[in-house]
Design a protein around this motif. Structure first.
Motif, PDB file in Angstrom:
ATOM      1  N   ILE A   9      17.280   9.446  -0.243  1.00 57.07           N
ATOM      2  CA  ILE A   9      17.060   8.049  -0.594  1.00 57.07           C
ATOM      3  C   ILE A   9      16.381   7.384   0.595  1.00 57.07           C
ATOM      4  O   ILE A   9      16.978   7.168   1.645  1.00 57.07           O
ATOM      5  CB  ILE A   9      18.381   7.328  -0.930  1.00 57.07           C
ATOM      6  N   SER A  10      15.104   7.068   0.426  1.00 55.81           N
ATOM      7  CA  SER A  10      14.313   6.476   1.495  1.00 55.81           C
ATOM      8  C   SER A  10      14.325   4.957   1.389  1.00 55.81           C
ATOM      9  O   SER A  10      14.246   4.399   0.297  1.00 55.81           O
ATOM     10  CB  SER A  10      12.866   6.994   1.413  1.00 55.81           C
ATOM     11  N   GLN A  11      14.414   4.303   2.529  1.00 56.08           N
ATOM     12  CA  GLN A  11      14.429   2.839   2.547  1.00 56.08           C
ATOM     13  C   GLN A  11      13.137   2.279   1.979  1.00 56.08           C
ATOM     14  O   GLN A  11      13.127   1.285   1.252  1.00 56.08           O
ATOM     15  CB  GLN A  11      14.571   2.344   3.997  1.00 56.08           C
ATOM     16  N   ALA A  12      12.045   2.859   2.363  1.00 65.57           N
ATOM     17  CA  ALA A  12      10.690   2.508   1.930  1.00 65.57           C
ATOM     18  C   ALA A  12       9.831   3.654   2.429  1.00 65.57           C
ATOM     19  O   ALA A  12      10.345   4.593   3.029  1.00 65.57           O
ATOM     20  CB  ALA A  12      10.239   1.180   2.541  1.00 65.57           C
ATOM     21  N   THR A  13       8.556   3.635   2.203  1.00 70.69           N
ATOM     22  CA  THR A  13       7.740   4.708   2.739  1.00 70.69           C
ATOM     23  C   THR A  13       7.651   4.564   4.253  1.00 70.69           C
ATOM     24  O   THR A  13       7.662   3.454   4.804  1.00 70.69           O
ATOM     25  CB  THR A  13       6.318   4.688   2.150  1.00 70.69           C
ATOM     26  N   SER A  14       7.565   5.677   4.936  1.00 75.45           N
ATOM     27  CA  SER A  14       7.475   5.652   6.397  1.00 75.45           C
ATOM     28  C   SER A  14       6.240   4.890   6.861  1.00 75.45           C
ATOM     29  O   SER A  14       6.273   4.158   7.857  1.00 75.45           O
ATOM     30  CB  SER A  14       7.445   7.087   6.938  1.00 75.45           C
ATOM     31  N   GLU A  15       5.138   5.055   6.132  1.00 75.85           N
ATOM     32  CA  GLU A  15       3.907   4.346   6.491  1.00 75.85           C
ATOM     33  C   GLU A  15       4.110   2.834   6.438  1.00 75.85           C
ATOM     34  O   GLU A  15       3.678   2.103   7.339  1.00 75.85           O
ATOM     35  CB  GLU A  15       2.763   4.745   5.555  1.00 75.85           C
ATOM     36  N   GLY A  16       4.750   2.370   5.389  1.00 74.62           N
ATOM     37  CA  GLY A  16       4.955   0.936   5.237  1.00 74.62           C
ATOM     38  C   GLY A  16       5.857   0.358   6.307  1.00 74.62           C
ATOM     39  O   GLY A  16       5.603  -0.729   6.841  1.00 74.62           O
ATOM     40  N   ASP A  62       9.151  16.011  -3.319  1.00 78.84           N
ATOM     41  CA  ASP A  62      10.117  16.467  -2.317  1.00 78.84           C
ATOM     42  C   ASP A  62      11.503  15.866  -2.510  1.00 78.84           C
ATOM     43  O   ASP A  62      12.267  15.711  -1.554  1.00 78.84           O
ATOM     44  CB  ASP A  62       9.617  16.149  -0.892  1.00 78.84           C
ATOM     45  N   GLY A  63      11.816  15.513  -3.756  1.00 79.87           N
ATOM     46  CA  GLY A  63      13.159  15.006  -4.038  1.00 79.87           C
ATOM     47  C   GLY A  63      13.464  13.689  -3.352  1.00 79.87           C
ATOM     48  O   GLY A  63      14.583  13.471  -2.886  1.00 79.87           O
ATOM     49  N   THR A  64      12.475  12.813  -3.290  1.00 78.04           N
ATOM     50  CA  THR A  64      12.637  11.521  -2.618  1.00 78.04           C
ATOM     51  C   THR A  64      12.707  10.390  -3.632  1.00 78.04           C
ATOM     52  O   THR A  64      11.967  10.362  -4.610  1.00 78.04           O
ATOM     53  CB  THR A  64      11.464  11.258  -1.660  1.00 78.04           C
ATOM     54  N   VAL A  65      13.605   9.455  -3.380  1.00 74.11           N
ATOM     55  CA  VAL A  65      13.712   8.233  -4.170  1.00 74.11           C
ATOM     56  C   VAL A  65      13.535   7.061  -3.204  1.00 74.11           C
ATOM     57  O   VAL A  65      14.234   6.977  -2.189  1.00 74.11           O
ATOM     58  CB  VAL A  65      15.079   8.130  -4.879  1.00 74.11           C
ATOM     59  N   VAL A  66      12.604   6.174  -3.496  1.00 74.64           N
ATOM     60  CA  VAL A  66      12.307   5.053  -2.599  1.00 74.64           C
ATOM     61  C   VAL A  66      13.020   3.800  -3.086  1.00 74.64           C
ATOM     62  O   VAL A  66      12.828   3.374  -4.226  1.00 74.64           O
ATOM     63  CB  VAL A  66      10.790   4.801  -2.508  1.00 74.64           C
ATOM     64  N   LEU A  67      13.824   3.214  -2.212  1.00 72.81           N
ATOM     65  CA  LEU A  67      14.576   2.011  -2.573  1.00 72.81           C
ATOM     66  C   LEU A  67      13.658   0.875  -2.986  1.00 72.81           C
ATOM     67  O   LEU A  67      13.848   0.258  -4.029  1.00 72.81           O
ATOM     68  CB  LEU A  67      15.454   1.576  -1.395  1.00 72.81           C
ATOM     69  N   LEU A  75       0.802  -1.213   0.000  1.00 75.63           N
ATOM     70  CA  LEU A  75       0.000   0.000   0.000  1.00 75.63           C
ATOM     71  C   LEU A  75       0.834   1.262   0.000  1.00 75.63           C
ATOM     72  O   LEU A  75       0.310   2.354  -0.155  1.00 75.63           O
ATOM     73  CB  LEU A  75      -0.892   0.017   1.263  1.00 75.63           C
ATOM     74  N   THR A  76       2.161   1.130   0.164  1.00 80.76           N
ATOM     75  CA  THR A  76       2.946   2.302   0.487  1.00 80.76           C
ATOM     76  C   THR A  76       3.256   3.191  -0.691  1.00 80.76           C
ATOM     77  O   THR A  76       3.487   4.376  -0.522  1.00 80.76           O
ATOM     78  CB  THR A  76       4.269   1.884   1.150  1.00 80.76           C
ATOM     79  N   THR A  77       3.301   2.671  -1.908  1.00 79.51           N
ATOM     80  CA  THR A  77       3.602   3.523  -3.045  1.00 79.51           C
ATOM     81  C   THR A  77       2.540   4.591  -3.213  1.00 79.51           C
ATOM     82  O   THR A  77       2.832   5.764  -3.422  1.00 79.51           O
ATOM     83  CB  THR A  77       3.712   2.685  -4.331  1.00 79.51           C
ATOM     84  N   ALA A  78       1.271   4.194  -3.078  1.00 75.56           N
ATOM     85  CA  ALA A  78       0.190   5.169  -3.186  1.00 75.56           C
ATOM     86  C   ALA A  78       0.259   6.177  -2.060  1.00 75.56           C
ATOM     87  O   ALA A  78      -0.002   7.362  -2.251  1.00 75.56           O
ATOM     88  CB  ALA A  78      -1.162   4.451  -3.148  1.00 75.56           C
ATOM     89  N   ALA A  79       0.638   5.710  -0.853  1.00 76.56           N
ATOM     90  CA  ALA A  79       0.690   6.620   0.280  1.00 76.56           C
ATOM     91  C   ALA A  79       1.731   7.690   0.093  1.00 76.56           C
ATOM     92  O   ALA A  79       1.613   8.791   0.609  1.00 76.56           O
ATOM     93  CB  ALA A  79       0.985   5.829   1.568  1.00 76.56           C
ATOM     94  N   CYS A  80       2.811   7.359  -0.642  1.00 78.16           N
ATOM     95  CA  CYS A  80       3.883   8.325  -0.849  1.00 78.16           C
ATOM     96  C   CYS A  80       3.557   9.310  -1.945  1.00 78.16           C
ATOM     97  O   CYS A  80       4.190  10.346  -2.071  1.00 78.16           O
ATOM     98  CB  CYS A  80       5.180   7.585  -1.180  1.00 78.16           C
ATOM     99  N   GLY A  81       2.583   8.984  -2.791  1.00 84.41           N
ATOM    100  CA  GLY A  81       2.164   9.901  -3.843  1.00 84.41           C
ATOM    101  C   GLY A  81       3.133   9.973  -4.993  1.00 84.41           C
ATOM    102  O   GLY A  81       3.179  10.972  -5.702  1.00 84.41           O
ATOM    103  N   GLY A  82       3.939   8.911  -5.182  1.00 84.50           N
ATOM    104  CA  GLY A  82       4.916   8.951  -6.272  1.00 84.50           C
ATOM    105  C   GLY A  82       5.116   7.576  -6.845  1.00 84.50           C
ATOM    106  O   GLY A  82       4.320   6.679  -6.633  1.00 84.50           O
ATOM    107  N   THR A  83       6.206   7.399  -7.581  1.00 82.03           N
ATOM    108  CA  THR A  83       6.480   6.119  -8.193  1.00 82.03           C
ATOM    109  C   THR A  83       7.887   5.694  -7.868  1.00 82.03           C
ATOM    110  O   THR A  83       8.708   6.478  -7.435  1.00 82.03           O
ATOM    111  CB  THR A  83       6.351   6.208  -9.728  1.00 82.03           C
ATOM    112  N   THR A  84       8.178   4.420  -8.076  1.00 76.66           N
ATOM    113  CA  THR A  84       9.518   3.901  -7.901  1.00 76.66           C
ATOM    114  C   THR A  84       9.893   3.082  -9.112  1.00 76.66           C
ATOM    115  O   THR A  84       9.053   2.601  -9.865  1.00 76.66           O
ATOM    116  CB  THR A  84       9.601   3.003  -6.644  1.00 76.66           C
TER     117      THR A  84
END
Length: 361
Positions: free
Chosen positions: A160-167, A340-345, A24-33
């Motif tokens: 560079i985020s490990q994953a979304t904080s929510e997840g 916000d300049g975030t990249v999710v691993l 569910l976390t990709t949608a929560a972050c509002g972006g793509t990976t």
């Protein structure tokens, strides 16, 4: 040469037993990976100002500045950064404080700026303490990539985020709830009180637990300062203060290992559940002796590897840090910059007795 990514895929890869909540976390972050570019107008404009075909300059000077040196988690992340820097034929300087205090990184950033570091990779001990120093580094031409723990987005180029904080938060609560039947007193053993990522996860854990597991009560949050002995003592203190405690969540690799060590030699072994974020190598013995049932983590080596490639892409001008831009991260493939300049691993893995021997990090 067999790379760390290839060797891990030969052992079963990152998929393992994936954390179900992470879907569910990709949608929560509002972006793509990983290249899922939605083709927004903002992304198109940003890409036009960058040069995706630009070559990465040879001999780029990279600096790797973790929260603290001699921390197993950051040692592994440094190995990933070293692999990436070698692939782009750059030079890597690993430096940092021995203690993870709020302002301990400032003098190191200032020194790196004076030395002409072109790419600084850092995990912030405090969201604000290093901003001024990073601003000076960027004014001098350095590209700044934070990983694991962010600073103010205005003070860096990418995070560079490990994953979304929510997840991450939901996974730890779900694992604990499964072990204690969804009810009972639970405590949190964190790193430092100022750690950006820890505080974000804790707030989300509290919110998620209240919504999904109303009979689970988070009674306390204590801080081991990412020090083994202090984390060990804080674990002991929690068990003495809360005799009805059913579980401890430690979202830090130092903390979970120290807590496991205490529990394994105490009367609480098998009685008080423990989960959080740890590496398979440090937690293997505690899973096998029954102290810990399951825990989660991403691969910190991949996190350092991705951070270094992001820094190289910035330095080359392939990307500017704007939402929608994409870049290649070596063997990890293509990534897309989110809001916000975030990249999710990517998605972490849950480790337990069934799969822990499939991993070596």
């Amino acid at each position: 040469m067999t790379s760390f990514l290839t060797s891990r895929r030969m052992r079963g890869g990152l998929t393992g037993v994936a954390v179900a909540a992470m879907v569910l976390t990709t949608a929560a972050c509002g972006g793509t990976t990983r290249g899922e570019d939605e083709g927004s107008d903002a992304g198109a404009e940003a890409t036009a100002s960058a040069d995706p075909d630009a070559e990465i300059p040879a001999d780029l000077a990279f600096a790797f500045l973790p929260k603290q040196l001699n921390n197993p988690y950051f040692d592994i992340a440094a190995e990933g950064a070293e692999s990436a820097v070698a692939e782009v034929e750059g030079e890597l300087n690993v430096t940092g404080p021995s203690e993870a205090s709020a302002s301990s990184q400032v003098s190191y950033i200032n020194t790196l700026t004076q030395q002409g570091a072109e790419v600084i990779l850092t995990s912030a001990n405090d969201p604000n303490a290093i901003c001024s120093a990073l601003d000076q580094a960027r004014s001098g031409g350095a590209k700044v990539v934070t990983f694991d723990s962010d600073t103010d987005p205005e003070c860096r180029d990418l995070f560079i985020s490990q994953a979304t904080s929510e997840g991450i938060a939901q996974a730890q609560i779900d694992i604990m709830a499964e072990q204690i039947g969804g009810s009972g007193q639970v405590a949190i053993l964190s790193a430092t009180a100022n750690a950006t990522n820890q505080n974000a996860w804790i707030a989300l854990m509290e919110e998620y637990a209240a919504e999904e597991y109303p009979d689970m009560e988070i009674v306390a949050t204590v801080y081991g300062d990412d020090e083994d002995e202090k984390s060990f003592q804080e674990t002991q203190g929690l068990l003495q203060t809360y005799p009805d405690l059913k579980g401890i969540i430690s979202p830090t690799t130092v903390g979970i290992a120290a807590a496991a060590r205490y529990l394994s030699g105490s009367e609480y072994k098998g009685q008080v559940a423990l989960t959080g974020l740890g590496t398979p190598n440090q937690m293997r013995e505690f899973v096998k002796d029954g102290t810990v049932t399951a825990f989660a983590l991403w691969n910190p080596e991949e996190l350092g590897y991705l951070a270094a490639y992001a820094g190289a892409a910035l330095a080359a001008g392939q990307i500017t840090g704007e939402e929608g831009e994409t870049f290649e991260a070596g063997e990890l493939g293509e990534y897309t910059i989110e809001a916000d300049g975030t990249v999710v691993l990517g998605e972490p893995t849950t480790f337990d007795a069934d799969n822990i021997d499939d991993f070596d990090f």
